[in-house]
Design an enzyme around this catalytic site. Structure first.
Site, PDB file in Angstrom:
ATOM      1  N   SER A 157      41.287  -6.006  25.080  1.00  0.00           N
ATOM      2  CA  SER A 157      40.516  -6.189  26.641  1.00  0.00           C
ATOM      3  C   SER A 157      39.765  -4.806  26.295  1.00  0.00           C
ATOM      4  O   SER A 157      39.871  -3.763  25.973  1.00  0.00           O
ATOM      5  CB  SER A 157      41.732  -5.807  27.443  1.00  0.00           C
ATOM      6  OG  SER A 157      41.201  -5.164  28.653  1.00  0.00           O
ATOM      7  N   GLU A 182      39.280  -2.943  28.806  1.00  0.00           N
ATOM      8  CA  GLU A 182      40.075  -1.877  29.400  1.00  0.00           C
ATOM      9  C   GLU A 182      40.465  -0.661  28.522  1.00  0.00           C
ATOM     10  O   GLU A 182      40.809   0.374  28.664  1.00  0.00           O
ATOM     11  CB  GLU A 182      41.292  -2.353  30.310  1.00  0.00           C
ATOM     12  CG  GLU A 182      40.958  -3.325  31.404  1.00  0.00           C
ATOM     13  CD  GLU A 182      40.370  -1.961  32.471  1.00  0.00           C
ATOM     14  OE1 GLU A 182      41.070  -1.083  32.625  1.00  0.00           O
ATOM     15  OE2 GLU A 182      39.504  -2.179  33.146  1.00  0.00           O
ATOM     16  N   TYR A 194      48.419  -0.318  31.309  1.00  0.00           N
ATOM     17  CA  TYR A 194      47.889  -1.583  30.929  1.00  0.00           C
ATOM     18  C   TYR A 194      46.868  -1.231  29.743  1.00  0.00           C
ATOM     19  O   TYR A 194      47.086  -1.687  28.528  1.00  0.00           O
ATOM     20  CB  TYR A 194      46.906  -2.257  31.900  1.00  0.00           C
ATOM     21  CG  TYR A 194      46.323  -3.417  31.403  1.00  0.00           C
ATOM     22  CD1 TYR A 194      46.869  -4.756  31.171  1.00  0.00           C
ATOM     23  CD2 TYR A 194      44.945  -3.356  31.250  1.00  0.00           C
ATOM     24  CE1 TYR A 194      46.250  -5.700  30.673  1.00  0.00           C
ATOM     25  CE2 TYR A 194      44.290  -4.475  30.687  1.00  0.00           C
ATOM     26  CZ  TYR A 194      45.002  -5.579  30.407  1.00  0.00           C
ATOM     27  OH  TYR A 194      44.311  -6.712  29.859  1.00  0.00           O
TER      28      TYR A 194
END
Ligand code: G4F
Length: 371
Positions: free
Chosen positions: A163, A165, A187
């Protein structure tokens, strides 16, 4: 009961099992098999549909008893076969790989809603991080791979959903495959673990294991908690007179938003290459949440300033301010590029939610993300 095509050769730890490559050489008439974790999520459904059009037999891993999403999945993707398994349970993953004997495994399952990762940090680590280890181990064990025994030709190929992120507090912009990671949530940290573990299994065991570093990708199937869908549903509810206000968090965050249906084709392309390589996947165009509001409300002839209220409850403990992909490697080497623009995507989502709510449907009629 699933059809068995090949002799099962799998045992946990210390196995001398034969690799799938060995088993396949005598069988000429096989269509390719894909096993997808996170099959009930947005990406899982798009990928399952896409692989079916490519002639694959698609299997989805589902967890739990009486999982309500299983019934929904059977109704909407009738040709996908389901196998039981859970990313928290190593044995169940080995059994699933053993039963399906896939050519390709796509690990899309995760706790993927970033704010939830602060509330359930340990579970996020278990599912989103250690879940990757368990899937890789299942493949390794079922393929009979060890430090001294490399996979043969025709090995199971593995895709990990990494990701954007992971870039978090970005060190450079736009972000490439070489940009260092600085995750800003449990996460993001869990995704970094899964990313490096995938790389490590590739380097340690010679496995065909790759990560796609996907930037935000959305659709009418997106879970209602994510900002694009929250806004498209909010616009539809306001337009239809069900609600007057939409409460949101940080409106100045910027994201590189693309269409999920475009992105699943990149996953498949990555597994079709001669060499296992990680790729950044995104549009290269970034917008703020405020831009998103502007577009979404305009589709319904509304002004967002009349309806949007900022609410501290939706502000995160640590924010990722701005993400923007440099997907030139994917464009040049995979021939991949996104087809849908941001404006088309947001227009499609708002129209879909207006139609859904006008016809008495619910936001949950598509599945949202899952593990
Ligand atoms: O839609 P979001 O919740 O997505 P986020 O956090 O960027 O993560 C998504 O994309 C990642 C990259 O592909 C995935 F790895 C991840 O699993 C997930 O799919 O939030 C986007 C932005 C954030 O900056 C957030 O602070 O929107 C901002 N925002 C402002 N108000 C809000 C809200 N986000 C949500 N969910 N809800 C709000 O009310």
């Amino acid at each position: 009961m699933l059809p068995r095509r090949r002799p099962v050769a799998c045992a946990y730890l210390g196995s001398q099992a034969r690799a799938p490559a060995d088993r396949r050489t005598s069988e000429a008439d096989l269509s390719r098999r894909a096993l997808i974790t996170g099959i009930t999520g947005q990406d899982g459904t798009y990928l399952a549909e896409y692989l079916t059009t490519q002639g694959y037999e698609v299997y989805g891993l589902v967890r739990g008893q009486q999982n309500p999403r299983v019934r929904q999945l059977r109704q909407s993707l009738g040709n996908v076969r389901l196998v039981r398994g859970d990313l928290l349970d190593q044995g169940s993953l080995i059994s699933a790989v053993e039963r399906v004997q896939p050519d390709e495994v796509y690990n899309l399952a995760a706790i993927s809603y970033v704010p939830m990762s602060w509330q359930q940090a340990e579970l996020t680590g278990e599912v989103t991080g250690l879940g990757v280890l368990r899937v890789l181990e299942a493949i390794r064990v079922c393929s009979g791979i060890s430090a001294s025994r490399s996979p043969g030709r025709g090995q199971i190929r593995f895709y990990q959903a990494s990701s954007s992120e992971m870039f978090g507090m970005v060190r450079e912009s736009p972000q490439t495959e070489q940009t260092p990671f600085h995750p800003r949530s449990p996460y993001g940290v869990a995704k970094v673990y899964g990313h490096f573990l995938t790389q490590n299994y590739r380097e340690s065991y010679g496995m065909f294991a790759v990560s796609g570093i996907l930037f935000n990708h959305e659709s009418p199937r997106r879970g209602a908690e994510f900002v694009t869908r929250k806004i498209s549903l909010g616009v539809a509810k306001i337009k239809l007179g069900y609600e007057r206000q939409l409460r949101l968090g940080n409106l100045s965050a910027h994201r590189d938003w693309g269409f999920a249906g475009d992105y699943v084709t990149a996953m498949h392309l990555m597994l079709g290459q001669d060499e296992p390589v990680d790729y950044v996947i995104g549009t290269g165009v970034t917008h703020s949440v405020e831009d998103l509001l502007e577009h979404a409300f305009k589709v319904a002839d509304l002004d967002w300033r009349d309806h949007v209220v900022t609410d501290a409850a939706f502000i995160r403990p640590a924010e990722v301010d701005k993400l923007c992909a440099d997907a030139s490697a994917a464009r040049e080497r995979l021939g991949w590029e996104p087809k849908m623009t941001f404006e088309e995507l947001i227009g499609m989502m708002v129209e879909a939610d207006l139609e859904l709510l006008s016809s008495g449907g619910h936001a949950e009629d598509w599945f949202g993300d899952a593990w």
